[in-house]
Design a protein around this motif. Structure first.
Motif, short mmCIF file in Angstrom:
data_model
loop_
_atom_site.label_atom_id
_atom_site.label_comp_id
_atom_site.label_asym_id
_atom_site.label_seq_id
_atom_site.Cartn_x
_atom_site.Cartn_y
_atom_site.Cartn_z
N GLN A 77 0.88 -1.18 0.00
CA GLN A 77 0.00 0.00 0.00
C GLN A 77 0.91 1.22 0.00
O GLN A 77 1.71 1.41 0.92
CB GLN A 77 -0.89 0.01 1.23
N LEU A 78 0.80 2.04 -1.04
CA LEU A 78 1.73 3.16 -1.23
C LEU A 78 1.01 4.50 -1.12
O LEU A 78 0.14 4.81 -1.94
CB LEU A 78 2.43 3.04 -2.59
N HIS A 79 1.40 5.28 -0.13
CA HIS A 79 0.86 6.64 0.02
C HIS A 79 1.75 7.60 -0.77
O HIS A 79 2.99 7.48 -0.76
CB HIS A 79 0.84 7.04 1.50
N LEU A 80 1.14 8.55 -1.43
CA LEU A 80 1.86 9.56 -2.20
C LEU A 80 1.05 10.85 -2.20
O LEU A 80 -0.10 10.86 -1.78
CB LEU A 80 2.12 9.06 -3.62
N SER A 81 1.67 11.90 -2.67
CA SER A 81 0.93 13.16 -2.82
C SER A 81 1.26 13.77 -4.18
O SER A 81 2.39 14.19 -4.42
CB SER A 81 1.26 14.15 -1.70
N TRP A 82 0.25 13.78 -5.03
CA TRP A 82 0.37 14.42 -6.34
C TRP A 82 -0.65 15.55 -6.44
O TRP A 82 -1.81 15.41 -5.99
CB TRP A 82 0.10 13.42 -7.48
N ALA A 83 -0.24 16.66 -7.00
CA ALA A 83 -1.14 17.79 -7.27
C ALA A 83 -0.55 18.57 -8.44
O ALA A 83 0.48 18.20 -9.00
CB ALA A 83 -1.31 18.66 -6.04
#
Length: 332
Positions: free
Chosen positions: A228-234
């Motif tokens: 399970q991979l958390h990331l932040s894209w915007a």
């Protein structure tokens, strides 16, 4: 071959109907399955939700065609392992060949609510593996059409079976964050789940899982190794970091969190999280190529399936951009 990339539906962040909609949209953009979180409370109050994972998974299964399962459920405090076995068996009967059962040792945030003594990590892990024994007994006995029993240090099961049971039991995947649990998982269950961490730690977990499988005479190459991979894209790096800090600060907490009992306690700790705390733990970037390279490194490390969670509320945009610019370039 194309990589198996799924969507991580974080039910502590989105209302159930919205989470189902995102899972459906994810599949339309090329994601191949859904992992849904099992929480009784959100990490921090601002996340604002915590729906019942089995209800939401049933709805997701009706709207999608990919694999699905909890990431992860705890069959040791809030729910007896027999109840978790029944939930997983029903899910597998509804959606044959698509489901899996992810199991973890739990966090006080979700499990202390029933008022039971909250033990140290070694006891929680032992309880988890005993719960796995109960569930495996129920699965195998029910398929064979016979009652089973269990009497152990933590759980008792009187003579019973699961009356709704698929022809093939769903695979059991154990969540491991340390090498001892990973090795034990390799010896005893069908696969391993873990969450994003520095590559060195993940490589160690995979190696210990393979060691455990080899000790049990099994080949880890054919066993699911799930991340399970958390990331932040915007749209901009600044917005991606702002989303990480405001929406998923627990991703930057560099200390054990299993003993924290309240979202309001987490909120206090969240105020100490700084941008640099996400380094090596969670990719924060507006560039899809940066995310694609990071995910490919994890696939190359040995993970078979990766489920992505984007920290921002911009889920629709994330699914569209990653479906177009990230997923097609990934290879297992």
């Amino acid at each position: 071959m194309p990589a198996h990339i799924g969507y991580a539906a974080m039910l502590e962040r989105f209302p159930p109907a919205e989470a189902v909609e995102y899972a459906d949209l994810a599949e339309a953009h090329g994601f191949r399955g859904t992992m849904a979180s099992d929480h009784f409370q959100p990490w921090v109050p601002s996340q604002g939700e915590s729906s019942f994972v089995w209800s939401v998974l049933a709805a997701i299964g009706a709207r999608t065609t990919g694999d699905l399962g909890p990431g992860v459920t705890t069959p040791t405090f809030r729910m007896h392992p027999a109840v978790v076995a029944q939930a997983a068996a029903t899910q597998a009967a509804l959606y044959p060949g698509r489901t899996w059962l992810g199991i973890g040792s739990g966090d006080a945030l979700n499990e202390h609510i029933v008022g039971a003594y909250w033990p140290e990590a070694p006891e929680r892990i032992n309880r988890m593996f005993e719960a796995v024994d109960v569930i495996k007994k129920l699965f195998s006995g029910s398929i064979a059409g016979r009652d089973v029993r269990h009497s152990g240090p933590h759980f008792t099961l009187e003579a019973t079976r699961l009356w709704t049971m698929p022809d093939v039991a769903p695979p059991i995947l154990v969540a491991a964050s340390g090498p001892i649990t990973a090795r034990r998982a390799g010896r005893t269950v069908d696969g391993m789940i873990t969450t994003g961490a520095p590559l060195e730690k993940l490589a160690t977990l995979l190696a210990r899982f393979r060691d455990g499988a080899r000790e049990a005479g099994r080949n880890a190459d054919g066993m699911p190794k799930v991340l399970q991979l958390h990331l932040s894209w915007a749209e901009t790096d600044e917005l991606a970091m702002r989303n990480a800090l405001s929406e998923w600060p627990n991703g930057g907490m560099r200390f054990p969190r299993s003993d924290i009992r309240s979202p309001f306690e987490f909120e206090q700790f969240a105020r100490t999280v700084r941008p640099e705390d996400f380094t090596d733990r969670m990719v924060v970037s507006a560039d899809p190529a940066v995310h694609r390279a990071a995910i490919q490194r994890l696939l190359d490390l040995g993970f078979d399936r990766i489920y992505l969670h984007n920290a921002g509320r911009n889920q629709r945009e994330f699914l569209e951009v990653f479906g177009r610019e990230v997923l097609p370039g990934l290879r297992s």
